[in-house]
Write a protein that holds these residues in place. Structure first.
Motif, mmCIF file in Angstrom:
data_model
loop_
_atom_site.group_PDB
_atom_site.id
_atom_site.type_symbol
_atom_site.label_atom_id
_atom_site.label_comp_id
_atom_site.label_asym_id
_atom_site.label_seq_id
_atom_site.Cartn_x
_atom_site.Cartn_y
_atom_site.Cartn_z
ATOM 1 N N TYR A 179 -34.694 -1.603 7.345
ATOM 2 C CA TYR A 179 -33.674 -1.259 6.358
ATOM 3 C C TYR A 179 -33.400 0.234 6.425
ATOM 4 N N PHE A 180 -32.107 0.584 6.524
ATOM 5 C CA PHE A 180 -31.719 1.984 6.655
ATOM 6 C C PHE A 180 -30.616 2.308 5.649
ATOM 7 N N GLN A 181 -30.853 3.318 4.835
ATOM 8 C CA GLN A 181 -29.842 3.783 3.898
ATOM 9 C C GLN A 181 -29.052 4.922 4.525
ATOM 10 N N ASN A 182 -27.755 4.713 4.664
ATOM 11 C CA ASN A 182 -26.867 5.719 5.239
ATOM 12 C C ASN A 182 -25.940 6.323 4.194
ATOM 13 N N ASN A 218 -21.334 -1.287 0.843
ATOM 14 C CA ASN A 218 -21.493 -2.382 1.801
ATOM 15 C C ASN A 218 -22.803 -2.299 2.577
ATOM 16 N N LEU A 219 -23.377 -3.469 2.814
ATOM 17 C CA LEU A 219 -24.610 -3.611 3.590
ATOM 18 C C LEU A 219 -24.314 -4.475 4.802
ATOM 19 N N LYS A 220 -24.547 -3.924 5.995
ATOM 20 C CA LYS A 220 -24.359 -4.667 7.235
ATOM 21 C C LYS A 220 -25.681 -5.343 7.589
ATOM 22 N N ILE A 221 -25.655 -6.666 7.778
ATOM 23 C CA ILE A 221 -26.881 -7.432 8.011
ATOM 24 C C ILE A 221 -26.850 -8.037 9.406
ATOM 25 N N PHE A 222 -27.849 -7.701 10.222
ATOM 26 C CA PHE A 222 -27.930 -8.156 11.608
ATOM 27 C C PHE A 222 -29.177 -9.012 11.811
ATOM 28 N N GLU A 223 -29.105 -9.874 12.812
ATOM 29 C CA GLU A 223 -30.250 -10.721 13.145
ATOM 30 C C GLU A 223 -31.303 -9.942 13.923
ATOM 31 N N GLY A 224 -30.866 -9.118 14.888
ATOM 32 C CA GLY A 224 -31.804 -8.388 15.728
ATOM 33 C C GLY A 224 -31.327 -6.986 16.052
ATOM 34 N N MET A 225 -32.221 -6.182 16.651
ATOM 35 C CA MET A 225 -31.926 -4.774 16.870
ATOM 36 C C MET A 225 -30.767 -4.542 17.819
ATOM 37 N N PHE A 226 -30.647 -5.334 18.895
ATOM 38 C CA PHE A 226 -29.604 -5.055 19.869
ATOM 39 C C PHE A 226 -28.220 -5.470 19.382
ATOM 40 N N SER A 227 -28.150 -6.433 18.491
ATOM 41 C CA SER A 227 -26.869 -6.723 17.852
ATOM 42 C C SER A 227 -26.451 -5.533 16.990
ATOM 43 N N LEU A 285 -27.481 -2.298 17.303
ATOM 44 C CA LEU A 285 -27.149 -1.166 18.174
ATOM 45 C C LEU A 285 -25.801 -1.356 18.843
ATOM 46 N N SER A 286 -25.496 -2.596 19.228
ATOM 47 C CA SER A 286 -24.226 -2.883 19.897
ATOM 48 C C SER A 286 -23.045 -2.662 18.968
ATOM 49 N N TYR A 287 -23.232 -2.969 17.694
ATOM 50 C CA TYR A 287 -22.161 -2.733 16.727
ATOM 51 C C TYR A 287 -21.825 -1.240 16.665
ATOM 52 N N PHE A 288 -22.843 -0.412 16.505
ATOM 53 C CA PHE A 288 -22.589 1.023 16.377
ATOM 54 C C PHE A 288 -22.181 1.645 17.714
ATOM 55 N N GLN A 289 -22.628 1.063 18.816
ATOM 56 C CA GLN A 289 -22.155 1.498 20.128
ATOM 57 C C GLN A 289 -20.654 1.234 20.263
ATOM 58 N N THR A 290 -20.235 0.057 19.862
ATOM 59 C CA THR A 290 -18.833 -0.339 19.991
ATOM 60 C C THR A 290 -17.909 0.519 19.142
ATOM 61 N N PHE A 291 -18.343 0.841 17.927
ATOM 62 C CA PHE A 291 -17.453 1.514 16.979
ATOM 63 C C PHE A 291 -17.822 2.977 16.727
ATOM 64 N N GLN A 292 -18.563 3.589 17.650
ATOM 65 C CA GLN A 292 -19.034 4.950 17.406
ATOM 66 C C GLN A 292 -17.904 5.974 17.300
ATOM 67 N N GLY A 317 -21.764 2.111 6.331
ATOM 68 C CA GLY A 317 -22.529 1.055 5.678
ATOM 69 C C GLY A 317 -24.023 1.260 5.842
ATOM 70 N N ASP A 318 -24.794 0.780 4.859
ATOM 71 C CA ASP A 318 -26.239 0.708 5.030
ATOM 72 C C ASP A 318 -26.555 -0.477 5.940
ATOM 73 N N VAL A 319 -27.768 -0.515 6.459
ATOM 74 C CA VAL A 319 -28.111 -1.473 7.519
ATOM 75 C C VAL A 319 -29.382 -2.240 7.184
ATOM 76 N N LEU A 320 -29.323 -3.547 7.373
ATOM 77 C CA LEU A 320 -30.492 -4.417 7.247
ATOM 78 C C LEU A 320 -30.593 -5.258 8.509
ATOM 79 N N VAL A 321 -31.740 -5.177 9.189
ATOM 80 C CA VAL A 321 -31.989 -5.997 10.379
ATOM 81 C C VAL A 321 -33.147 -6.927 10.067
ATOM 82 N N LEU A 322 -32.916 -8.224 10.168
ATOM 83 C CA LEU A 322 -33.944 -9.203 9.794
ATOM 84 C C LEU A 322 -35.094 -9.246 10.790
#
Length: 280
Positions: A163-166, A172-181, A183-190, A199-204
């Protein structure tokens, strides 16, 4: 006299010998990583890691070997670690992303820039019994616990969600299944100067942690779901949509791909293919 066997001589001085010898080259288990099938080719004063696409001379090989906490020498009795072994892992150290050339190459193979990985991840060094390993580690909410990934391994050192507070608590809270999903989101939209990068981030780290969402859901006005497009991911998405009226499914944007990383790699391959046709 020029020594045409510099690398073989150096490796033999370390007690490392070829798995197979041929007329013009020898095949080794790469001594700086776990290498079940010998994939490092040595010919004279050059080596090439066929699995990672790395190559160079003796100095480069020394650099790779010295970068690891310990040189790893593969033996036929060794097995690649699986998730069941994670309970026996012991944390040794973590470093900023970018120090380990093997992990840098792994990130590149997943189309993730070091600058993006640095935002959330660490290089993690750990042991399993007497053997030493390293991986990309996503810190969980528990101290010195990480979700781990490298070219051969997907598992965990300890447990927990990440869990990361930005600065978007209440929004809004962005919720991902895994780390590379993630990372890929922020890579795509950097480079997107809009809401996409906010958004804050939650990775399950595992869908078994899906019930942990309840600890964060009420703190945000919207939950943005980026789960895998496989059977279990789609089912989990539906569960969260049912449980929380302010949740929204964003996985449709990469429909046709398994997850965000699969989509990122696919788009990169398409771009390179088009470049190849235009520039040839």
């Amino acid at each position: 006299m020029i020594n045409n066997n510099l690398i073989e001589d150096y490796l033999s001085s370390k007690g490392i010998y070829p798995a197979r010898k041929y007329r013009n080259y020898s095949m080794y288990h790469a001594p700086y990583r776990e290498d079940k099938n010998p994939s490092m080719m040595v010919s004279g004063s050059r080596f090439e890691d066929l699995a990672l696409g790395l190559s160079g001379g003796l100095n480069k090989l020394k650099e790779l070997m010295h970068d690891s906490p310990n040189i790893y020498i593969y033996r036929s009795s060794d097995k690649i670690i699986d998730n069941k072994s994670s309970s026996s892992f012991r944390f040794i150290d973590s470093k900023e992303i970018g120090n380990n050339p093997i992990l840098n190459q792994y990130l590149a193979s997943r189309c993730i820039d070091i600058s993006i990985a640095k935002l959330y991840c660490r290089e993690v060094y750990f042991t399993n019994g007497k053997k030493s390993y390293f991986a990309i580690g996503l810190p969980t909410i528990l101290k010195n616990n990480f979700a781990l990934r490298n070219i051969y391994f997907k598992g965990n050192l300890g447990s927990g969600i990440s869990y990361f507070q930005n600065g978007y608590l209440g929004q809004n809270l962005k919720i991902f299944e895994g780390m590379f999903s993630m990372l890929s989101y922020f890579q795509t939209f950097q480079y997107s100067k809009c809401e996409l990068f906010r958004g804050d981030v939650l990775v399950l780290n595992s869908l078994s942690n899906i019930n942990k969402i309840k600890h964060y859901a009420s703190s945000y006005s919207s939950l943005e779901l980026f789960f895998d497009r496989d059977k279990s991911g789609v089912a989990s998405t539906q569960k969260v949509l049912t449980d929380y009226s302010h949740a929204e499914d964003f996985s449709e944007v990469y429909n046709g791909y398994v997850d965000m990383n699969d989509s990122l790699i696919g788009i990169r391959k398409m771009i390179e293919s088009v470049k190849g046709k235009i520039l040839k």
